[in-house]
Design a protein around this motif. Structure first.
Motif, PDB file in Angstrom:
ATOM      1  N   PRO A   1      -6.442   5.679 -11.616  1.00  0.00           N
ATOM      2  CA  PRO A   1      -6.352   5.472 -13.030  1.00  0.00           C
ATOM      3  C   PRO A   1      -6.955   6.694 -13.821  1.00  0.00           C
ATOM      4  CG  PRO A   1      -7.116   3.278 -12.694  1.00  0.00           C
ATOM      5  CD  PRO A   1      -6.335   4.032 -11.572  1.00  0.00           C
ATOM      6  N   ALA A   2      -7.169   7.003 -15.308  1.00  0.00           N
ATOM      7  CA  ALA A   2      -8.457   8.025 -15.615  1.00  0.00           C
ATOM      8  C   ALA A   2      -9.372   6.899 -15.261  1.00  0.00           C
ATOM      9  CB  ALA A   2      -8.072   8.082 -16.849  1.00  0.00           C
ATOM     10  N   GLY A   3     -10.813   8.082 -15.137  1.00  0.00           N
ATOM     11  CA  GLY A   3     -11.748   7.435 -15.371  1.00  0.00           C
ATOM     12  C   GLY A   3     -11.866   7.475 -13.780  1.00  0.00           C
ATOM     13  N   SER A   4     -11.696   7.156 -12.452  1.00  0.00           N
ATOM     14  CA  SER A   4     -11.533   6.488 -11.377  1.00  0.00           C
ATOM     15  C   SER A   4     -11.961   8.245 -10.343  1.00  0.00           C
ATOM     16  CB  SER A   4     -10.014   5.985 -10.653  1.00  0.00           C
ATOM     17  OG  SER A   4      -9.347   7.091 -10.546  1.00  0.00           O
ATOM     18  N   ILE A   5     -12.410   8.304  -9.094  1.00  0.00           N
ATOM     19  CA  ILE A   5     -12.892   9.467  -8.187  1.00  0.00           C
ATOM     20  C   ILE A   5     -11.195   9.521  -8.210  1.00  0.00           C
ATOM     21  CG2 ILE A   5     -14.441   7.775  -7.568  1.00  0.00           C
ATOM     22  CD1 ILE A   5     -13.538   7.075  -4.954  1.00  0.00           C
ATOM     23  N   ASP A   6     -10.267   9.066  -7.864  1.00  0.00           N
ATOM     24  CA  ASP A   6      -9.548  10.018  -7.488  1.00  0.00           C
ATOM     25  C   ASP A   6      -7.967   9.860  -8.791  1.00  0.00           C
ATOM     26  OD1 ASP A   6      -7.880   7.448  -7.662  1.00  0.00           O
ATOM     27  OD2 ASP A   6      -7.903   7.162  -5.050  1.00  0.00           O
ATOM     28  N   SER A   7      -8.439  10.484  -9.672  1.00  0.00           N
ATOM     29  CA  SER A   7      -7.443  10.720 -10.572  1.00  0.00           C
ATOM     30  C   SER A   7      -6.829  11.242 -10.893  1.00  0.00           C
ATOM     31  CB  SER A   7      -7.931  10.283 -12.609  1.00  0.00           C
ATOM     32  OG  SER A   7      -9.104  11.313 -12.376  1.00  0.00           O
ATOM     33  N   MET A   8      -7.012  12.202 -10.086  1.00  0.00           N
ATOM     34  CA  MET A   8      -6.241  14.000 -10.386  1.00  0.00           C
ATOM     35  C   MET A   8      -4.953  13.941  -9.110  1.00  0.00           C
ATOM     36  SD  MET A   8      -9.199  16.619 -11.577  1.00  0.00           S
ATOM     37  CE  MET A   8      -8.009  17.762 -11.401  1.00  0.00           C
ATOM     38  N   HIS A   9      -6.210  13.712  -7.777  1.00  0.00           N
ATOM     39  CA  HIS A   9      -5.772  13.671  -6.841  1.00  0.00           C
ATOM     40  C   HIS A   9      -6.411  12.993  -5.252  1.00  0.00           C
ATOM     41  CE1 HIS A   9      -4.117  17.562  -7.729  1.00  0.00           C
ATOM     42  NE2 HIS A   9      -5.310  17.886  -7.559  1.00  0.00           N
ATOM     43  N   ALA A  10      -5.008  12.996  -5.023  1.00  0.00           N
ATOM     44  CA  ALA A  10      -5.286  11.345  -3.612  1.00  0.00           C
ATOM     45  C   ALA A  10      -4.891  11.997  -2.488  1.00  0.00           C
ATOM     46  CB  ALA A  10      -5.510   9.698  -4.120  1.00  0.00           C
ATOM     47  N   HIS A  11      -5.526  12.922  -1.138  1.00  0.00           N
ATOM     48  CA  HIS A  11      -4.462  13.982  -0.868  1.00  0.00           C
ATOM     49  C   HIS A  11      -5.745  13.656   0.556  1.00  0.00           C
ATOM     50  CE1 HIS A  11      -6.718  16.001  -3.349  1.00  0.00           C
ATOM     51  NE2 HIS A  11      -5.811  17.673  -2.162  1.00  0.00           N
ATOM     52  N   LYS A  12      -4.571  14.793   1.707  1.00  0.00           N
ATOM     53  CA  LYS A  12      -5.357  15.296   2.988  1.00  0.00           C
ATOM     54  C   LYS A  12      -6.228  13.810   3.675  1.00  0.00           C
ATOM     55  CE  LYS A  12      -6.150  19.413   0.319  1.00  0.00           C
ATOM     56  NZ  LYS A  12      -6.984  20.940   0.077  1.00  0.00           N
ATOM     57  N   PRO A  13      -4.358  13.179   4.498  1.00  0.00           N
ATOM     58  CA  PRO A  13      -4.951  12.240   5.164  1.00  0.00           C
ATOM     59  C   PRO A  13      -6.285  12.183   6.581  1.00  0.00           C
ATOM     60  CG  PRO A  13      -2.897  12.720   5.625  1.00  0.00           C
ATOM     61  CD  PRO A  13      -3.369  13.576   4.960  1.00  0.00           C
ATOM     62  N   SER A  14      -6.844  11.349   6.822  1.00  0.00           N
ATOM     63  CA  SER A  14      -6.953  11.231   8.617  1.00  0.00           C
ATOM     64  C   SER A  14      -7.441   9.767   8.573  1.00  0.00           C
ATOM     65  CB  SER A  14      -8.882  11.520   8.885  1.00  0.00           C
ATOM     66  OG  SER A  14      -9.054  11.484   9.910  1.00  0.00           O
ATOM     67  N   MET A  15      -6.913   9.654   9.746  1.00  0.00           N
ATOM     68  CA  MET A  15      -6.264   7.657  10.277  1.00  0.00           C
ATOM     69  C   MET A  15      -6.671   7.441  11.142  1.00  0.00           C
ATOM     70  SD  MET A  15      -4.059   7.952   8.106  1.00  0.00           S
ATOM     71  CE  MET A  15      -2.699   6.451   7.948  1.00  0.00           C
ATOM     72  N   ILE A  16      -7.642   6.133  11.336  1.00  0.00           N
ATOM     73  CA  ILE A  16      -8.578   5.415  12.530  1.00  0.00           C
ATOM     74  C   ILE A  16      -8.248   4.453  12.207  1.00  0.00           C
ATOM     75  CG2 ILE A  16     -11.087   5.559  11.280  1.00  0.00           C
ATOM     76  CD1 ILE A  16     -11.787   6.531  14.040  1.00  0.00           C
ATOM     77  N   PHE A  17      -8.409   3.645  13.181  1.00  0.00           N
ATOM     78  CA  PHE A  17      -8.471   2.052  13.335  1.00  0.00           C
ATOM     79  C   PHE A  17      -9.476   1.161  13.481  1.00  0.00           C
ATOM     80  CE2 PHE A  17      -5.947  -1.130  15.986  1.00  0.00           C
ATOM     81  CZ  PHE A  17      -6.000  -2.472  14.606  1.00  0.00           C
ATOM     82  N   HIS A  18     -10.020   0.610  12.858  1.00  0.00           N
ATOM     83  CA  HIS A  18     -10.998  -0.405  14.132  1.00  0.00           C
ATOM     84  C   HIS A  18     -10.922  -1.846  13.678  1.00  0.00           C
ATOM     85  CE1 HIS A  18     -14.928  -0.473  15.139  1.00  0.00           C
ATOM     86  NE2 HIS A  18     -14.860  -1.256  13.632  1.00  0.00           N
ATOM     87  N   GLU A  19     -11.213  -2.266  14.423  1.00  0.00           N
ATOM     88  CA  GLU A  19     -11.312  -4.349  14.301  1.00  0.00           C
ATOM     89  C   GLU A  19     -10.452  -5.067  13.724  1.00  0.00           C
ATOM     90  OE1 GLU A  19     -15.598  -4.442  12.848  1.00  0.00           O
ATOM     91  OE2 GLU A  19     -16.544  -4.245  14.797  1.00  0.00           O
ATOM     92  N   GLY A  20      -8.940  -4.264  13.775  1.00  0.00           N
ATOM     93  CA  GLY A  20      -7.659  -4.708  13.233  1.00  0.00           C
ATOM     94  C   GLY A  20      -7.613  -4.271  11.794  1.00  0.00           C
ATOM     95  N   ARG A  21      -7.674  -2.513  11.703  1.00  0.00           N
ATOM     96  CA  ARG A  21      -7.434  -2.467  10.117  1.00  0.00           C
ATOM     97  C   ARG A  21      -7.242  -1.366  10.519  1.00  0.00           C
ATOM     98  NH1 ARG A  21      -8.271  -6.501   5.793  1.00  0.00           N
ATOM     99  NH2 ARG A  21     -10.241  -7.751   6.128  1.00  0.00           N
ATOM    100  N   LEU A  22      -6.707  -0.849   9.499  1.00  0.00           N
ATOM    101  CA  LEU A  22      -5.998   0.779   9.675  1.00  0.00           C
ATOM    102  C   LEU A  22      -7.303   1.769   8.199  1.00  0.00           C
ATOM    103  CD1 LEU A  22      -5.278   3.140  11.003  1.00  0.00           C
ATOM    104  CD2 LEU A  22      -2.540   2.657   8.820  1.00  0.00           C
ATOM    105  N   TYR A  23      -7.656   3.002   8.734  1.00  0.00           N
ATOM    106  CA  TYR A  23      -8.777   3.342   7.417  1.00  0.00           C
ATOM    107  C   TYR A  23      -7.503   4.653   7.351  1.00  0.00           C
ATOM    108  CZ  TYR A  23     -12.079  -0.083   8.524  1.00  0.00           C
ATOM    109  OH  TYR A  23     -13.305  -1.759   8.346  1.00  0.00           O
ATOM    110  N   HIS A  24      -7.956   5.459   6.105  1.00  0.00           N
ATOM    111  CA  HIS A  24      -6.892   6.237   5.797  1.00  0.00           C
ATOM    112  C   HIS A  24      -7.785   7.002   4.833  1.00  0.00           C
ATOM    113  CE1 HIS A  24      -3.166   7.718   3.998  1.00  0.00           C
ATOM    114  NE2 HIS A  24      -4.142   8.710   3.589  1.00  0.00           N
TER     115      HIS A  24
END
Length: 340
Positions: free
Chosen positions: A283-306
């Motif tokens: 939403p407006a005022g958030s750190i990614d209000s314009m774009h949320a992009h360019k992925p990199s993935m890693i898995f650690h302790e049962g969770r996927l981090y994007h």
């Protein structure tokens, strides 16, 4: 029906709805430093019980590649430039932008960096002119003995050798291996009046001689109004069960925002886009209000981090001694619960 069910299962398994909502890596805003203006394009992997992130810094002249290290994925220590600009009139005179370190391809594996012929291998691209992503670019491989100092090899893909869809310039790339063959995925810009980016692939058996796939682009633009109707870009590719999963970002011409999505394949050449947006803008005022992009993935302790690049409008025309129209930095989203 089976393919659709499998696709739904994969999509549900890679959902990362829990955003961190703060920047982990951000610009220094100090003139003279390689990441003074912005940071971009994280690539996260593991090595020797630590997590490593290569990322791009921009200083008003061009990109250089930096490194950060963490033991928990939350707290990152910048290590400085690991692939800097080359000498005058070299391919990397103005830009040296790494996007990939060859690593374990299993999405739910450890993500460790792997050597080829005794050395770590990465990919880079370099624009020919000073300024922000200006001029045609080349893609090449780079090499390291310790992940902290990289040497850029000669280019392996050239803009002018491509077809019409990629003759504008080349961008990010990603390297995987399957059954003795290497696949280099990359996105590129056309040369038409309407700027479009799409994803293609080139293959090699020796990392020296490369052949563009005759069926390029392999991830074409989505239909009008879809999140990827103008760009499909910045691919990163992983394996899960009998599927290959490509995470990428799409740009929507209608609303002017970039978001991360995915496509799946059995053979690395024929790809089926999935409708789901995996990481959306905030939403407006958030750190990614314009774009949320360019992925990199890693898995650690049962969770996927994007991990992704978050972009929001700047609240000031200058931060420190650096002009700043928008704030661009790196953050992540994770799965809500542990993945079995």
């Amino acid at each position: 029906m089976d393919a659709a069910m499998n696709q739904n299962e994969i999509v549900s398994k890679v959902q990362t709805p829990k955003k961190l909502n703060k920047l982990l890596i951000e610009p220094s805003f100090k003139q003279g430093e390689f990441d003074s203006h912005l940071v971009d394009c994280a690539t996260v992997f593991s090595h020797d019980d630590n997590f490593y992130m290569i990322y791009l810094g921009y200083d008003g002249v061009g990109y250089q590649t930096g490194l950060a290290v963490s033991n928990d994925l939350y707290n990152w220590n910048k290590q400085g430039v690991v692939l800097g600009r080359g000498k005058k009139e070299s391919f990397t005179e103005y830009n040296a932008a790494m996007n990939c370190v060859f690593r374990d391809s299993e999405l739910f594996g450890k993500g460790q960096a792997l050597k080829i012929n005794g050395r770590f291998v990465g990919t880079y691209h370099a624009y020919s002119n000073p300024g922000y992503e200006l001029g045609p670019a080349v893609i090449g491989l780079c090499f390291s003995d310790d992940l902290k100092t990289w040497e850029a090899g000669d280019p392996i893909l050239w803009t002018e050798e491509g077809e019409l869809w990629e003759q504008g310039t080349l961008y990010a790339s990603w390297l995987v291996e399957r059954d003795g063959k290497y696949y280099l995925f990359y996105n590129a810009k056309n040369k038409a009046d309407v700027w479009q980016e799409q994803i293609g692939v080139a293959t090699s058996t020796d990392l020296v001689n490369w052949q563009r796939h005759s069926g390029n682009p392999i991830v074409k633009l989505g239909p009008k109004g879809r999140f990827d109707d103008q760009f499909t870009a910045d691919p990163c590719v992983f394996k899960h069960d009998n599927w290959w999963i490509m995470f990428y970002y799409g740009y929507c011409r209608q609303d002017g925002h970039a978001r991360d999505g995915m496509a799946i394949s059995r053979d690395l050449l024929n790809w089926q886009r999935c409708d789901d947006v995996l990481v959306d803008i905030g939403p407006a005022g958030s750190i990614d209000s314009m774009h949320a992009h360019k992925p990199s993935m890693i898995f650690h302790e049962g969770r996927l981090y994007h991990f992704y690049t978050a972009v929001s409008p700047s609240l000031a025309e200058r931060i420190g001694d650096v002009p700043c129209r928008e704030l661009k930095g790196i953050t992540f989203a994770t799965s809500n619960k542990e993945i079995q």
